[in-house]
Enzyme design. Structure first.
Site, short mmCIF file in Angstrom:
data_model
loop_
_atom_site.label_atom_id
_atom_site.label_comp_id
_atom_site.label_asym_id
_atom_site.label_seq_id
_atom_site.Cartn_x
_atom_site.Cartn_y
_atom_site.Cartn_z
N ASP A 68 0.82 -1.21 0.00
CA ASP A 68 0.00 0.00 0.00
C ASP A 68 0.86 1.27 0.00
O ASP A 68 2.08 1.22 0.18
CB ASP A 68 -0.96 0.01 1.21
CG ASP A 68 -0.28 -0.45 2.51
OD1 ASP A 68 0.96 -0.36 2.58
OD2 ASP A 68 -0.99 -0.88 3.41
N ASN A 91 -7.13 -3.55 14.50
CA ASN A 91 -8.50 -3.88 14.10
C ASN A 91 -8.55 -5.07 13.14
O ASN A 91 -9.59 -5.35 12.56
CB ASN A 91 -9.18 -2.66 13.48
CG ASN A 91 -8.46 -2.19 12.22
OD1 ASN A 91 -7.50 -2.81 11.77
ND2 ASN A 91 -8.92 -1.08 11.65
N HIS A 94 -6.84 -5.35 10.30
CA HIS A 94 -6.65 -5.06 8.88
C HIS A 94 -5.36 -5.70 8.36
O HIS A 94 -4.42 -5.93 9.11
CB HIS A 94 -6.71 -3.56 8.58
CG HIS A 94 -5.53 -2.75 8.99
ND1 HIS A 94 -5.59 -1.39 9.22
CD2 HIS A 94 -4.23 -3.09 9.21
CE1 HIS A 94 -4.40 -0.94 9.55
NE2 HIS A 94 -3.56 -1.94 9.56
N GLU A 118 -9.49 -2.35 5.64
CA GLU A 118 -10.09 -2.11 6.95
C GLU A 118 -11.33 -3.00 7.14
O GLU A 118 -11.85 -3.55 6.17
CB GLU A 118 -10.50 -0.64 7.05
CG GLU A 118 -9.35 0.35 6.86
CD GLU A 118 -8.40 0.44 8.05
OE1 GLU A 118 -8.28 -0.55 8.81
OE2 GLU A 118 -7.74 1.47 8.21
P1 PGA Z 1 2.58 -1.60 12.55
O1 PGA Z 1 1.42 -1.60 11.47
O2 PGA Z 1 3.59 -2.61 12.08
O3 PGA Z 1 3.15 -0.20 12.50
O4 PGA Z 1 1.97 -1.95 13.85
C1 PGA Z 1 0.96 -2.83 10.99
C2 PGA Z 1 -0.31 -2.62 10.19
O5 PGA Z 1 -1.08 -1.70 10.50
O6 PGA Z 1 -0.56 -3.43 9.28
#
Ligand code: PGA
Length: 254
Positions: A67, A136, A138, A143
């Site tokens: 992304d 959450n 995702h 999301e």
């Molecule tokens: P993070 O993000 O590694 O910064 O916790 C992971 C994600 O949101 O997929």
């Protein structure tokens, strides 16, 4: 699903880097899907160390990132293109023309998304996709309530994700609210998936992803249907899995 519980963050990075390295050794022209965020930083460092030790030929790989923020240019220090350059690409031998991220400054979103999917297809599909996971549930920026059949598309970020990302930006107003993300269908099309998670705040999402109902409300739950998933979990992120005991790095299958 193969689960590897690492005793700490460093061990998680090492285990994940070894899996990626073995993919590159077995198939030097591998197509690797990379992820950003805090979780994989240690893994990138381990990969760079393996490269510097002469153990890894990265010259033939092709990469696609999950992304990118919408409306951040690739030279913006908060962009994922910048992150990839700083944490991996500038340290290894890689053709930059074979590294791909969605382009957040594109003029036509539809065209950019279609083009991204085409590039993945033309590269022969993704051999190994690295994933983090949001609190959450995702994956990528898919999301809760995402359509499982979505391919690369524009997403509106959840408030929870915006808050979690705020730590990387000077103020809340600066945090992008939209991004371009591979869809669940793109991710599920990868031949192998490697999901990494660290920290107690991910424990509930990990538990639900492995044992919960398969539902768009928890996008990572779809991984239960993928034939080749490895999760490398730092022990706090695995703390709700009842099978976790002791301090050793352990492996098991579910
Ligand atoms: P993070 O993000 O590694 O910064 O916790 C992971 C994600 O949101 O997929």
């Amino acid at each position: 699903m193969r689960i590897i519980i690492a005793k700490d963050y460093k061990e998680m990075g090492k285990k994940a880097a070894n899996i990626i390295a073995s993919q590159m050794i077995l198939k030097p022209e591998s197509v690797i899907g990379f992820a950003t965020g805090e979780t994989p930083l240690g893994m990138y460092k381990e990969l760079v160390d393996l490269y510097k030790a002469g153990s890894l030929d990265t010259s033939k790989i092709t990469t696609f990132n999950l992304d990118e923020y919408y409306r951040l240019s690739h030279d913006n220090p908060q962009s994922y293109a910048y992150y990839m350059h700083e944490n991996l690409f500038k340290h290894i031998h890689i053709e930059l023309s074979r590294t791909h991220l969605p382009y957040g400054m594109c003029e036509d979103i539809e065209e950019e998304c279609t083009h991204y999917e085409e590039k993945i297809k033309n590269a022969g599909g993704i051999d190994l996709q690295v994933l983090g996971i949001g609190r959450n549930g995702h994956i990528g920026f898919n999301e809760p309530d995402v359509k499982f059949e979505a391919r690369t598309h524009m997403v509106e970020l959840d408030q929870d994700t915006i808050e979690a990302n705020a730590r990387f930006f000077p103020s809340m107003e600066d945090v992008p609210k939209q991004a371009i993300s591979m869809g669940i269908k793109t991710i599920m099309g990868a031949r192998k998936i490697l999901l990494m998670a660290s920290g107690a705040e991910k424990a509930r999402a990990i538990y639900d992803a492995i044992y919960g109902k398969i539902t768009p409300e928890l996008p990572a739950s779809i991984l239960q249907l993928h034939p080749d998933v490895t999760m490398v979990l730092e022990k706090e992120a695995a703390s709700l899995l009842t099978i976790v005991q002791g301090k050793q790095t352990r492996e098991f299958a579910v």
